[in-house]
Design a protein around this motif. Sequence first.
Motif, PDB file in Angstrom:
ATOM      1  N   PRO A 123       1.227  -0.769  -0.064  1.00  0.00           N
ATOM      2  CA  PRO A 123       0.318   0.152  -0.325  1.00  0.00           C
ATOM      3  C   PRO A 123       1.153   1.229   0.099  1.00  0.00           C
ATOM      4  CG  PRO A 123      -0.970  -1.835   1.615  1.00  0.00           C
ATOM      5  CD  PRO A 123       0.607  -2.170   0.700  1.00  0.00           C
ATOM      6  N   VAL A 124       0.150   2.037  -0.649  1.00  0.00           N
ATOM      7  CA  VAL A 124       0.482   3.330  -0.362  1.00  0.00           C
ATOM      8  C   VAL A 124       1.318   3.842   0.545  1.00  0.00           C
ATOM      9  CG1 VAL A 124       0.919   5.985  -1.315  1.00  0.00           C
ATOM     10  CG2 VAL A 124       0.092   4.086  -2.975  1.00  0.00           C
ATOM     11  N   TRP A 125       0.447   3.814   1.610  1.00  0.00           N
ATOM     12  CA  TRP A 125       0.867   4.226   3.067  1.00  0.00           C
ATOM     13  C   TRP A 125       1.710   4.034   3.688  1.00  0.00           C
ATOM     14  CZ3 TRP A 125       0.054   1.579   7.232  1.00  0.00           C
ATOM     15  CH2 TRP A 125      -0.662   0.724   6.929  1.00  0.00           C
ATOM     16  N   LEU A 126       1.478   2.832   3.455  1.00  0.00           N
ATOM     17  CA  LEU A 126       2.846   1.675   4.004  1.00  0.00           C
ATOM     18  C   LEU A 126       4.273   2.003   3.515  1.00  0.00           C
ATOM     19  CD1 LEU A 126       2.996  -0.023   6.109  1.00  0.00           C
ATOM     20  CD2 LEU A 126       3.287  -2.287   4.399  1.00  0.00           C
ATOM     21  N   ARG A 127       3.847   2.498   2.151  1.00  0.00           N
ATOM     22  CA  ARG A 127       5.674   2.310   1.604  1.00  0.00           C
ATOM     23  C   ARG A 127       5.857   4.091   2.034  1.00  0.00           C
ATOM     24  NH1 ARG A 127       3.945   2.548  -3.812  1.00  0.00           N
ATOM     25  NH2 ARG A 127       4.652   0.075  -4.184  1.00  0.00           N
ATOM     26  N   SER A 128       5.699   5.254   2.200  1.00  0.00           N
ATOM     27  CA  SER A 128       4.857   6.407   2.906  1.00  0.00           C
ATOM     28  C   SER A 128       6.189   5.491   4.365  1.00  0.00           C
ATOM     29  CB  SER A 128       4.393   7.190   3.301  1.00  0.00           C
ATOM     30  OG  SER A 128       3.796   7.517   1.940  1.00  0.00           O
ATOM     31  N   VAL A 129       5.385   5.532   5.216  1.00  0.00           N
ATOM     32  CA  VAL A 129       6.119   4.821   6.320  1.00  0.00           C
ATOM     33  C   VAL A 129       7.478   4.393   7.051  1.00  0.00           C
ATOM     34  CG1 VAL A 129       5.131   4.178   8.274  1.00  0.00           C
ATOM     35  CG2 VAL A 129       3.704   4.363   7.332  1.00  0.00           C
ATOM     36  N   PHE A 130       7.413   3.355   5.662  1.00  0.00           N
ATOM     37  CA  PHE A 130       8.923   2.607   5.682  1.00  0.00           C
ATOM     38  C   PHE A 130       9.841   4.067   5.178  1.00  0.00           C
ATOM     39  CE2 PHE A 130       6.976  -1.617   4.956  1.00  0.00           C
ATOM     40  CZ  PHE A 130       7.848  -2.311   5.960  1.00  0.00           C
ATOM     41  N   ARG A 131       9.495   4.850   4.027  1.00  0.00           N
ATOM     42  CA  ARG A 131      10.165   5.503   4.225  1.00  0.00           C
ATOM     43  C   ARG A 131      10.516   6.983   4.858  1.00  0.00           C
ATOM     44  NH1 ARG A 131       8.048   7.705  -2.116  1.00  0.00           N
ATOM     45  NH2 ARG A 131       8.283   5.836  -3.810  1.00  0.00           N
ATOM     46  N   SER A 132      10.006   7.326   5.491  1.00  0.00           N
ATOM     47  CA  SER A 132       9.897   8.162   6.494  1.00  0.00           C
ATOM     48  C   SER A 132      10.496   7.407   7.838  1.00  0.00           C
ATOM     49  CB  SER A 132       8.921   8.898   6.719  1.00  0.00           C
ATOM     50  OG  SER A 132       7.822   9.163   6.304  1.00  0.00           O
ATOM     51  N   ALA A 133      10.572   6.201   7.805  1.00  0.00           N
ATOM     52  CA  ALA A 133      11.549   5.383   9.267  1.00  0.00           C
ATOM     53  C   ALA A 133      12.732   5.345   9.150  1.00  0.00           C
ATOM     54  CB  ALA A 133      10.702   3.965   9.411  1.00  0.00           C
ATOM     55  N   PHE A 134      13.224   5.403   7.759  1.00  0.00           N
ATOM     56  CA  PHE A 134      14.580   4.961   7.347  1.00  0.00           C
ATOM     57  C   PHE A 134      14.777   6.549   6.965  1.00  0.00           C
ATOM     58  CE2 PHE A 134      12.975   0.687   4.550  1.00  0.00           C
ATOM     59  CZ  PHE A 134      12.757   0.239   6.427  1.00  0.00           C
ATOM     60  N   PHE A 135      14.925   7.291   6.847  1.00  0.00           N
ATOM     61  CA  PHE A 135      15.588   8.461   6.394  1.00  0.00           C
ATOM     62  C   PHE A 135      14.959   9.024   7.690  1.00  0.00           C
ATOM     63  CE2 PHE A 135      16.137  13.063   5.490  1.00  0.00           C
ATOM     64  CZ  PHE A 135      16.590  12.754   4.511  1.00  0.00           C
ATOM     65  N   PHE A 136      14.796   8.602   8.789  1.00  0.00           N
ATOM     66  CA  PHE A 136      14.981   9.730   9.641  1.00  0.00           C
ATOM     67  C   PHE A 136      15.848   9.548  10.635  1.00  0.00           C
ATOM     68  CE2 PHE A 136      14.290   9.374  14.931  1.00  0.00           C
ATOM     69  CZ  PHE A 136      13.323  11.075  14.960  1.00  0.00           C
ATOM     70  N   PRO A 137      17.148   8.938  10.900  1.00  0.00           N
ATOM     71  CA  PRO A 137      17.937   8.452  11.704  1.00  0.00           C
ATOM     72  C   PRO A 137      19.176   9.754  10.809  1.00  0.00           C
ATOM     73  CG  PRO A 137      16.765   6.345  11.151  1.00  0.00           C
ATOM     74  CD  PRO A 137      16.897   7.536  10.496  1.00  0.00           C
ATOM     75  N   LEU A 138      18.942   9.851   9.702  1.00  0.00           N
ATOM     76  CA  LEU A 138      19.794  10.803   8.983  1.00  0.00           C
ATOM     77  C   LEU A 138      19.947  12.136   9.887  1.00  0.00           C
ATOM     78  CD1 LEU A 138      22.309  11.093   6.507  1.00  0.00           C
ATOM     79  CD2 LEU A 138      20.386  11.241   5.394  1.00  0.00           C
ATOM     80  N   VAL A 139      18.083  12.602  10.014  1.00  0.00           N
ATOM     81  CA  VAL A 139      18.022  13.688  10.470  1.00  0.00           C
ATOM     82  C   VAL A 139      18.611  14.232  12.459  1.00  0.00           C
ATOM     83  CG1 VAL A 139      15.927  15.227  10.838  1.00  0.00           C
ATOM     84  CG2 VAL A 139      15.650  14.087   8.591  1.00  0.00           C
ATOM     85  N   LEU A 140      18.700  12.881  12.387  1.00  0.00           N
ATOM     86  CA  LEU A 140      19.424  13.083  14.457  1.00  0.00           C
ATOM     87  C   LEU A 140      20.794  13.458  14.003  1.00  0.00           C
ATOM     88  CD1 LEU A 140      17.614   9.967  15.793  1.00  0.00           C
ATOM     89  CD2 LEU A 140      16.826  12.603  15.147  1.00  0.00           C
ATOM     90  N   SER A 141      21.561  13.915  15.351  1.00  0.00           N
ATOM     91  CA  SER A 141      22.895  14.435  15.342  1.00  0.00           C
ATOM     92  C   SER A 141      23.653  13.410  15.774  1.00  0.00           C
ATOM     93  CB  SER A 141      23.286  15.275  16.309  1.00  0.00           C
ATOM     94  OG  SER A 141      24.006  15.352  16.851  1.00  0.00           O
ATOM     95  N   ALA A 142      24.636  13.239  14.724  1.00  0.00           N
ATOM     96  CA  ALA A 142      25.711  11.815  14.685  1.00  0.00           C
ATOM     97  C   ALA A 142      26.584  11.707  16.266  1.00  0.00           C
ATOM     98  CB  ALA A 142      26.389  12.599  13.832  1.00  0.00           C
ATOM     99  N   ALA A 143      26.423  12.885  17.318  1.00  0.00           N
ATOM    100  CA  ALA A 143      26.798  12.890  17.926  1.00  0.00           C
ATOM    101  C   ALA A 143      25.934  11.922  18.949  1.00  0.00           C
ATOM    102  CB  ALA A 143      27.751  14.124  18.063  1.00  0.00           C
ATOM    103  N   SER A 144      24.475  12.768  19.343  1.00  0.00           N
ATOM    104  CA  SER A 144      23.637  12.291  19.737  1.00  0.00           C
ATOM    105  C   SER A 144      23.637  10.770  19.819  1.00  0.00           C
ATOM    106  CB  SER A 144      22.238  12.943  20.045  1.00  0.00           C
ATOM    107  OG  SER A 144      22.044  13.048  18.510  1.00  0.00           O
ATOM    108  N   ILE A 145      22.928   9.674  18.380  1.00  0.00           N
ATOM    109  CA  ILE A 145      23.326   9.094  18.280  1.00  0.00           C
ATOM    110  C   ILE A 145      24.419   8.131  17.784  1.00  0.00           C
ATOM    111  CG2 ILE A 145      23.198   7.091  16.234  1.00  0.00           C
ATOM    112  CD1 ILE A 145      21.778   9.320  14.428  1.00  0.00           C
ATOM    113  N   SER A 146      25.328   8.836  18.530  1.00  0.00           N
ATOM    114  CA  SER A 146      26.453   7.850  19.659  1.00  0.00           C
ATOM    115  C   SER A 146      26.734   8.000  20.693  1.00  0.00           C
ATOM    116  CB  SER A 146      27.936   8.842  18.350  1.00  0.00           C
ATOM    117  OG  SER A 146      28.097   8.892  16.982  1.00  0.00           O
TER     118      SER A 146
END
Length: 318
Positions: A123-146
Amino acid sequence: MTNTEIATVRPSRPAPAPAAGAAGPPARDRGTKLLATLFLAPTIVGIVIFTVVPIVGSVVLSLFHWNVIDSPTWAGAANYREVFTDSTVLVSFRNTLVFMVLAVALQLLIALTLALAVNGRMPVWLRSVFRSAFFFPLVLSAASISVVMKYLFNQDFGVVNWGLGLIGIAPVPWLTSENSAMAAVILVYVWQQFGFSFLLFVGGLNNIPKEIHEAASLDGATGLRKHLHVTLPLLSPTLLVATVVGVINALQVFEQPYVLTNGGPGDSTRTVVMVIYESAFEQLRFGEASAVGVLLFVLIMAVTALQFRLSRRFVHYQ
């Protein structure tokens, strides 16, 4: 001579000259060029101030000894000779190259696999959920994630070892062993960075005409064979972009090894950018740090040029 023949040989009336003061095509061209220059000026000024000037300044500074407190003294090529005789710097270059190869390969593999899965029937809505979930870590600070990952990979109370213990695997010294520290840094880095390549691959897959896949299916290509002989060749321009960007980013890795292991154990996870930071801001050896930075810049340019050179054989444009 007939009237038709007379009409064909009759000279054409010259076009009327433009009125005095009228704006002709050259004036419009000058106005268009001026407008384009005004729009590009902020970007050009920004590139000059924040890219060209620092690069030139680093090259000049690499020829001097300077500790900020005293006046710079001429060093010539001494800083570069010291780089090639410093075992810590050489180890950092080796670690960075190893990190680049493993991290970029794993990042592209995971991103491409997930992109193919998401691009399948769902489904299109599920595809959008996966796209947002996989891209979300890139928005966060690398230092905070570490910082968070440092607790997750802790040998004594980390969640990762707790999960491994459920299936009978002994605790792994992820961040305190030379054999596993680099693996932990790579896993944390790839987890944060693969979202960018994932979105590139999703966009590239959507640009492949469906008729080509339908024709391949009619010819008997299915599953892995279709992806190897149809999808990957058509996706090769996107793969080139993802590889170039991934390599450039991996060669400049800093936050993950600095926060997770501080370059240790020993120098097993020390990278080139860490050496630059330590030389400049901890040891106040700005000339030596600039020399290492210049060599890293040359390495990035050389690897990028090699990628574009090899792409002539493997990249196929529609």
